[in-house]
Design a protein around this motif. Sequence first.
Motif, mmCIF file in Angstrom:
data_model
loop_
_atom_site.group_PDB
_atom_site.id
_atom_site.type_symbol
_atom_site.label_atom_id
_atom_site.label_comp_id
_atom_site.label_asym_id
_atom_site.label_seq_id
_atom_site.Cartn_x
_atom_site.Cartn_y
_atom_site.Cartn_z
ATOM 1 N N ASP A 182 0.837 -1.216 0.000
ATOM 2 C CA ASP A 182 0.000 0.000 0.000
ATOM 3 C C ASP A 182 0.869 1.262 0.000
ATOM 4 O OD1 ASP A 182 -2.328 -1.279 -0.093
ATOM 5 O OD2 ASP A 182 -2.865 -1.016 2.030
ATOM 6 N N GLU A 183 1.880 1.260 0.833
ATOM 7 C CA GLU A 183 2.787 2.422 0.877
ATOM 8 C C GLU A 183 3.480 2.615 -0.470
ATOM 9 O OE1 GLU A 183 4.498 2.895 5.335
ATOM 10 O OE2 GLU A 183 4.784 0.909 4.481
ATOM 11 N N LEU A 184 3.894 1.492 -1.066
ATOM 12 C CA LEU A 184 4.573 1.584 -2.361
ATOM 13 C C LEU A 184 3.604 2.066 -3.441
ATOM 14 C CD1 LEU A 184 6.763 -1.664 -2.235
ATOM 15 C CD2 LEU A 184 7.465 0.682 -1.733
ATOM 16 N N SER A 185 2.341 1.661 -3.311
ATOM 17 C CA SER A 185 1.332 2.122 -4.286
ATOM 18 C C SER A 185 1.161 3.629 -4.230
ATOM 19 C CB SER A 185 -0.024 1.500 -3.996
ATOM 20 O OG SER A 185 -0.053 0.237 -4.513
ATOM 21 N N THR A 186 1.217 4.181 -3.016
ATOM 22 C CA THR A 186 1.119 5.639 -2.874
ATOM 23 C C THR A 186 2.244 6.301 -3.671
ATOM 24 O OG1 THR A 186 0.180 5.415 -0.693
ATOM 25 C CG2 THR A 186 1.241 7.514 -1.173
ATOM 26 N N ILE A 187 3.449 5.773 -3.499
ATOM 27 C CA ILE A 187 4.596 6.352 -4.225
ATOM 28 C C ILE A 187 4.412 6.157 -5.728
ATOM 29 C CG2 ILE A 187 7.083 6.069 -4.621
ATOM 30 C CD1 ILE A 187 7.320 5.524 -1.614
ATOM 31 N N ALA A 188 3.930 4.973 -6.110
ATOM 32 C CA ALA A 188 3.719 4.696 -7.541
ATOM 33 C C ALA A 188 2.687 5.663 -8.125
ATOM 34 C CB ALA A 188 3.272 3.250 -7.732
ATOM 35 N N ASN A 189 1.626 5.948 -7.360
ATOM 36 C CA ASN A 189 0.596 6.873 -7.860
ATOM 37 C C ASN A 189 1.181 8.259 -8.088
ATOM 38 O OD1 ASN A 189 -1.205 4.818 -7.568
ATOM 39 N ND2 ASN A 189 -2.099 5.572 -5.643
ATOM 40 N N PRO A 216 9.675 -5.796 -4.504
ATOM 41 C CA PRO A 216 10.448 -4.937 -5.412
ATOM 42 C C PRO A 216 9.522 -3.888 -6.027
ATOM 43 C CG PRO A 216 10.874 -7.260 -5.868
ATOM 44 C CD PRO A 216 9.712 -7.211 -4.919
ATOM 45 N N PHE A 217 9.932 -2.632 -6.003
ATOM 46 C CA PHE A 217 9.062 -1.561 -6.493
ATOM 47 C C PHE A 217 8.681 -1.809 -7.957
ATOM 48 C CE2 PHE A 217 8.110 2.752 -8.037
ATOM 49 C CZ PHE A 217 7.109 3.088 -7.127
ATOM 50 N N ALA A 218 9.656 -2.273 -8.745
ATOM 51 C CA ALA A 218 9.398 -2.489 -10.180
ATOM 52 C C ALA A 218 8.343 -3.563 -10.419
ATOM 53 C CB ALA A 218 10.699 -2.876 -10.881
ATOM 54 N N SER A 219 8.127 -4.438 -9.413
ATOM 55 C CA SER A 219 7.187 -5.548 -9.610
ATOM 56 C C SER A 219 5.756 -5.160 -9.270
ATOM 57 C CB SER A 219 7.598 -6.739 -8.727
ATOM 58 O OG SER A 219 7.305 -6.457 -7.360
ATOM 59 N N LEU A 220 5.573 -3.928 -8.779
ATOM 60 C CA LEU A 220 4.266 -3.521 -8.251
ATOM 61 C C LEU A 220 3.181 -3.563 -9.329
ATOM 62 C CD1 LEU A 220 3.555 -2.600 -5.379
ATOM 63 C CD2 LEU A 220 3.706 -0.236 -6.188
ATOM 64 N N ARG A 221 3.435 -2.925 -10.454
ATOM 65 C CA ARG A 221 2.477 -2.940 -11.575
ATOM 66 C C ARG A 221 3.214 -2.490 -12.844
ATOM 67 N NH1 ARG A 221 -0.490 2.046 -8.414
ATOM 68 N NH2 ARG A 221 0.241 3.649 -9.847
ATOM 69 N N ASP A 223 3.088 -0.040 -14.937
ATOM 70 C CA ASP A 223 3.564 1.341 -15.122
ATOM 71 C C ASP A 223 4.756 1.647 -14.215
ATOM 72 O OD1 ASP A 223 1.103 1.506 -13.150
ATOM 73 O OD2 ASP A 223 2.333 3.257 -12.720
ATOM 74 N N THR A 224 4.840 0.997 -13.032
ATOM 75 C CA THR A 224 6.013 1.258 -12.180
ATOM 76 C C THR A 224 7.255 0.620 -12.806
ATOM 77 O OG1 THR A 224 5.467 -0.619 -10.759
ATOM 78 C CG2 THR A 224 4.822 1.532 -9.952
ATOM 79 N N ALA A 225 7.080 -0.562 -13.386
ATOM 80 C CA ALA A 225 8.231 -1.237 -14.008
ATOM 81 C C ALA A 225 8.894 -0.324 -15.039
ATOM 82 C CB ALA A 225 7.779 -2.539 -14.665
ATOM 83 N N ARG A 226 8.079 0.403 -15.786
ATOM 84 C CA ARG A 226 8.620 1.235 -16.879
ATOM 85 C C ARG A 226 9.327 2.494 -16.403
ATOM 86 N NH1 ARG A 226 3.811 -0.362 -19.210
ATOM 87 N NH2 ARG A 226 2.754 1.559 -18.561
ATOM 88 N N ARG A 227 9.098 2.881 -15.126
ATOM 89 C CA ARG A 227 9.742 4.118 -14.665
ATOM 90 C C ARG A 227 10.749 3.854 -13.535
ATOM 91 N NH1 ARG A 227 6.877 8.049 -14.461
ATOM 92 N NH2 ARG A 227 5.019 7.337 -15.519
ATOM 93 N N THR A 228 11.046 2.576 -13.285
ATOM 94 C CA THR A 228 11.894 2.255 -12.128
ATOM 95 C C THR A 228 13.293 1.816 -12.516
ATOM 96 O OG1 THR A 228 9.929 1.547 -10.915
ATOM 97 C CG2 THR A 228 12.047 0.795 -10.052
ATOM 98 N N ILE A 229 14.246 2.353 -11.758
ATOM 99 C CA ILE A 229 15.619 1.841 -11.818
ATOM 100 C C ILE A 229 15.836 1.151 -10.477
ATOM 101 C CG2 ILE A 229 18.070 2.451 -11.896
ATOM 102 C CD1 ILE A 229 17.124 5.037 -13.442
ATOM 103 N N THR A 230 16.044 -0.157 -10.499
ATOM 104 C CA THR A 230 16.259 -0.900 -9.253
ATOM 105 C C THR A 230 17.759 -1.053 -9.043
ATOM 106 O OG1 THR A 230 14.244 -2.145 -9.699
ATOM 107 C CG2 THR A 230 15.738 -3.053 -8.020
#
Length: 396
Positions: A182-189, A216-221, A223-230
């Motif tokens: 949930d916290e990561l979703s807030t950041i993703a939004n 992993p943040f990139a695994s969230l959804r 659209d996050t995968a496309r904007r994440t550098i892990t």
Amino acid sequence: MSEHFQQVDVRRLRNGHGAKWGMTEDGVIPAWVADMDFGIPPAVEKAIHAVASAQDLGYPYWPDGDPIAASFQTRMKKLHGWEPELEGTRIYSDLIQVLQVMIEHSTSPGDGIAIHVPTYPPFLASIHRSGRRLIPLPMKSTDEGWQLESEAELLGRLAESGCRMMILVNPQNPSGRVFTPDELSTIANVAEQLDLVVFSDEIHAELAYEGRVHTPFASLRPDTARRTITATSPTKTFNIAGIRVGVAHIGCDSVLQRLDDEPLDYFGQPSNMSRAAAVAAWEQSDEWLRALKGVLSENRELVSSWAEGHSDRIAYSAPEAGYLAWFDFTRAGNSGQAPADYFETMARVKLSPGAEFSQFTGVDTESFARLNFATSRSNLLEVLSRLDRALTPMRR
Ligand SMILES: Cc1ncc(COP(=O)(O)O)c(C=O)c1O
């Protein structure tokens, strides 16, 4: 196996080249830099010896691809069900370098870069030096532990700020928080609405305690995968910071393109020995890691009950991952010195100074200090009893 973690060889540590012990005066116990006082996994030692025995130290040549990239992909899939693509994976020498490279290739001078504070001090220094604007996102200390700002608060802070990148450290250092989906979703939004690149440092992920699950943040959804550098590495988990390895998985095509436009040898690369060590850590050291986590879990309990016994003087939430304890000494009183300086002089224990974790931001963490509890039980007991003796005379 767990006896291995109860024998801290002080002579080896003092005579070696590790900063944690090397930079600490004789008679003072180092509990600062995030290195563990333990040895290394046997498979890592064997892998390093094997490279030396084979005298395999010519210029690196890996025609089938970097073995660290393949090992990273397998490890992420096994642990988190996330399968990073090999094409988006690049190997560097450490995570500070990874951050600096990614700042340079995904933002421009003058852009804003947001980061939760308090945080790992070299990241603050890296943004500060980069010519970008550091935008601190203060974490809040609550009865439920350290919390992030809400979506509305984040949007309010960032919407007109010229922010282009957000740095997420998850699990977080120094709070030890493992952020929930949930916290990561807030950041993703927020990242989606403001079109931010998210740099997600996940180096402490494997040290999450029972009951906490790293996502992993990139695994969230998608659209996050496309904007994440892990960014990650086996260095923290397996106590091999000196091998110098950092892994980056870049989900943004434009950043990958800019990296690929650089000359091949511009970024440097780890040695064959480092590669062998990193692969042995990720592929052959799980038994060692299980034993380590048992020891860290016991140490964490010990630190929690010690802090609980001093709750009139210390505010503390136990880490959900990692071996770093972030203490607030505001209630302990004013010794006239920052807590880390005071304890180094009075307790002969070296902690990390709280102020560094908010440097260049205007956020005040002067009354904090960070303790590294990755040591033997007997050493930790000595550290805590030294701190005890110095806490009592602090003026309130
Ligand atoms: C959150 C975080 N990121 C990155 C690093 C750097 O690790 P390394 O030097 O192994 O790349 C550390 C080291 O303590 C850390 O705590």
